[in-house]
Design a protein around this motif. Structure first.
Motif, short mmCIF file in Angstrom:
data_model
loop_
_atom_site.label_atom_id
_atom_site.label_comp_id
_atom_site.label_asym_id
_atom_site.label_seq_id
_atom_site.Cartn_x
_atom_site.Cartn_y
_atom_site.Cartn_z
N GLU A 1 0.68 -1.25 -0.14
CA GLU A 1 -0.06 -0.03 0.01
C GLU A 1 0.92 1.20 -0.01
O GLU A 1 0.44 2.25 -0.48
CB GLU A 1 -0.97 -0.06 1.21
CG GLU A 1 -1.97 -1.09 1.13
CD GLU A 1 -2.88 -1.11 2.29
OE1 GLU A 1 -2.55 -0.41 3.41
OE2 GLU A 1 -3.98 -1.72 2.34
N LYS A 2 2.11 1.04 0.67
CA LYS A 2 2.99 2.21 0.53
C LYS A 2 4.04 2.11 -0.56
O LYS A 2 4.86 1.18 -0.49
CB LYS A 2 3.77 2.33 1.88
CG LYS A 2 4.76 3.55 1.97
CD LYS A 2 5.44 3.61 3.14
CE LYS A 2 6.33 4.75 3.20
NZ LYS A 2 7.00 4.84 4.37
N MET A 3 3.66 2.75 -1.67
CA MET A 3 4.60 2.26 -2.93
C MET A 3 6.10 3.15 -2.99
O MET A 3 6.62 2.82 -3.83
CB MET A 3 3.61 2.71 -4.06
CG MET A 3 2.20 1.76 -3.93
SD MET A 3 2.54 0.19 -4.27
CE MET A 3 3.11 -0.14 -6.05
N LYS A 4 5.90 3.99 -2.26
CA LYS A 4 7.25 4.87 -2.36
C LYS A 4 8.21 4.21 -1.27
O LYS A 4 8.09 4.05 -0.23
CB LYS A 4 6.95 6.41 -1.80
CG LYS A 4 8.14 7.09 -2.26
CD LYS A 4 7.84 8.80 -2.24
CE LYS A 4 8.87 9.52 -2.52
NZ LYS A 4 8.59 11.10 -3.01
N GLN B 1 9.22 5.34 -6.72
CA GLN B 1 7.93 4.62 -6.47
C GLN B 1 8.17 3.39 -6.98
O GLN B 1 8.70 3.13 -8.01
CB GLN B 1 6.79 5.23 -7.23
CG GLN B 1 6.54 6.75 -6.34
CD GLN B 1 5.39 7.33 -7.24
OE1 GLN B 1 5.44 7.43 -8.43
NE2 GLN B 1 4.48 7.81 -6.63
N MET B 2 7.68 2.23 -6.45
CA MET B 2 7.83 1.02 -6.81
C MET B 2 6.84 0.74 -8.20
O MET B 2 5.63 0.95 -8.18
CB MET B 2 7.19 -0.33 -5.91
CG MET B 2 7.58 -1.64 -6.11
SD MET B 2 7.04 -2.92 -5.16
CE MET B 2 5.20 -2.96 -5.29
N ILE B 3 7.69 0.18 -9.19
CA ILE B 3 7.03 -0.10 -10.38
C ILE B 3 6.98 -1.54 -10.92
O ILE B 3 6.37 -1.95 -11.77
CB ILE B 3 7.49 0.89 -11.55
CG1 ILE B 3 9.02 0.30 -11.77
CG2 ILE B 3 7.11 2.27 -11.56
CD1 ILE B 3 9.67 1.17 -13.10
N SER C 1 15.68 1.05 3.58
CA SER C 1 15.73 -0.20 3.55
C SER C 1 14.67 -0.85 4.22
O SER C 1 14.20 -1.98 3.92
CB SER C 1 17.00 -0.67 4.35
OG SER C 1 17.06 -0.28 5.73
N ARG C 2 14.12 -0.15 5.30
CA ARG C 2 12.72 -0.49 5.85
C ARG C 2 11.46 -0.92 4.89
O ARG C 2 11.00 -1.79 4.76
CB ARG C 2 12.53 0.36 7.11
CG ARG C 2 11.06 0.18 7.72
CD ARG C 2 11.14 -1.39 8.46
NE ARG C 2 9.97 -1.48 9.11
CZ ARG C 2 9.56 -2.81 9.76
NH1 ARG C 2 10.34 -3.85 9.61
NH2 ARG C 2 8.50 -2.80 10.33
N ASP C 3 11.47 0.39 4.14
CA ASP C 3 10.28 0.16 3.14
C ASP C 3 10.44 -0.94 2.34
O ASP C 3 9.62 -1.57 1.94
CB ASP C 3 10.57 1.50 2.24
CG ASP C 3 10.02 2.64 3.19
OD1 ASP C 3 9.21 2.39 4.23
OD2 ASP C 3 10.16 3.96 2.72
N ALA C 4 12.06 -1.20 1.71
CA ALA C 4 12.20 -2.47 0.76
C ALA C 4 11.92 -3.52 1.60
O ALA C 4 11.30 -4.51 1.00
CB ALA C 4 13.50 -2.15 0.23
N TYR C 5 12.24 -3.58 2.83
CA TYR C 5 12.08 -4.93 3.79
C TYR C 5 10.74 -5.40 3.69
O TYR C 5 10.25 -6.35 3.90
CB TYR C 5 12.82 -4.72 4.95
CG TYR C 5 12.54 -5.74 6.10
CD1 TYR C 5 12.96 -6.87 6.23
CD2 TYR C 5 11.31 -5.27 7.23
CE1 TYR C 5 12.52 -7.82 7.12
CE2 TYR C 5 11.03 -6.34 8.18
CZ TYR C 5 11.54 -7.48 8.12
OH TYR C 5 11.31 -8.37 9.12
N MET C 6 9.90 -4.33 3.71
CA MET C 6 8.28 -4.58 4.19
C MET C 6 7.79 -5.21 2.73
O MET C 6 6.86 -5.97 2.74
CB MET C 6 7.62 -3.45 4.45
CG MET C 6 7.94 -2.61 5.77
SD MET C 6 7.51 -3.73 7.19
CE MET C 6 5.53 -3.73 6.99
N ILE C 7 8.52 -4.98 1.64
CA ILE C 7 7.94 -5.58 0.35
C ILE C 7 8.43 -6.84 0.42
O ILE C 7 7.76 -7.72 -0.48
CB ILE C 7 8.57 -4.49 -0.81
CG1 ILE C 7 7.87 -3.20 -0.75
CG2 ILE C 7 8.11 -5.25 -2.13
CD1 ILE C 7 6.27 -3.08 -1.05
#
Length: 252
Positions: A119-122, A155-157, A126-132
């Motif tokens: 849901e958080k695409m930006k 943003q994740m594409i 590293s924490r954001d990437a970890y959650m993906i």
């Protein structure tokens, strides 16, 4: 309590909802009625699993069977989610159909975690990437390498499986990684893989892959932002290793 029509009562329960008390119900019906009256969050893990199992045996309710299953996995839903159909059917009271129901329900929960993470695409750190990456690879018993592609706004594409291997390693085709990024018109990439062994220490192979992909990305103007190593230890434990956070991405 407001009276509820008889059609709202769980099949097999002849008492009107307004007169029902959980303690008066047959044990195998209690979780269902408890969910109706108090909501799903009021149920324990064994009660929720008991609903999935459906019914019990003589002198043994579905909740009893659920407690035994959870006990075998130390009440750890992640461990239960990693078990096989064959292992589940070894438990008394669990046939193939019930085992399939359990596996399917836990897989839905895993996919829900993936959707929530995305849901958080930006991707800002590293924490954001970890959650993906975590929901995709943390629970695996073999290694997989995944690639995350970003646009100029971070943003994740796209996120794709890059390679998979055995317990101790996976071979990564750097050319394939760059091709994936080019096909998505990515402006930057991140990669991640899991260590089923539980160790967060990068191997020499991990270092080599990071270096090669960094150099290839630099040549193609698609910088490698991070390489993350993830182990199975629960989503809230934050147990991961980031090359960027440890100043090990060349030029960072």
């Amino acid at each position: 309590m407001e009276k509820i029509e008889k059609s709202s009562v769980v099949p097999g329960c002849e008492v009107e909802q307004s007169r029902i008390k959980i303690k008066d119900l047959a044990e195998q019906d209690r979780p269902r009625e408890k969910l109706i009256m108090m909501g799903e969050r009021s149920l324990t893990n064994s009660e929720l699993l008991g609903i999935i199992i459906g019914s019990g045996q003589v002198n043994r309710s579905a909740v009893d069977i659920a407690r035994e299953i959870l006990g075998r996995y130390n009440n750890n839903l992640t461990d239960l989610g990693n078990t096989s159909l064959k292992e589940l059917t070894k438990i008394k009271g669990i046939g193939v159909a019930r085992a399939i129901n359990i596996i399917a329900a836990l897989e839905l929960g895993r996919r829900r975690n993936i959707t929530k993470a995305e849901e958080k695409m930006k991707i800002t750190d590293s924490r954001d990437a970890y959650m993906i990456f975590h929901p995709r690879i943390a629970d695996l018993k073999h290694e997989e390498m995944w690639i995350l592609m970003l646009n100029r706004q971070n943003q994740m594409i796209g996120v794709e499986l890059l390679s998979e291997g055995g317990l101790n390693g996976t071979v990564v085709d750097v050319r394939m990684a760059i091709k994936m990024a080019l096909d998505m018109s990515a402006s930057a990439i991140m990669i991640a893989h899991n260590h089923p062994s539980g160790t967060l220490k990068p191997s020499k192979m991990d270092d080599d892959v990071t270096r090669k992909l960094y150099e290839a990305g630099k040549l193609m103007d698609i910088p490698l932002r991070d390489h993350i190593i993830i182990v199975q230890d629960g989503l809230d434990s934050n147990r991961y290793y980031s090359y960027f956070d440890n100043d090990r991405i060349i030029g960072s």
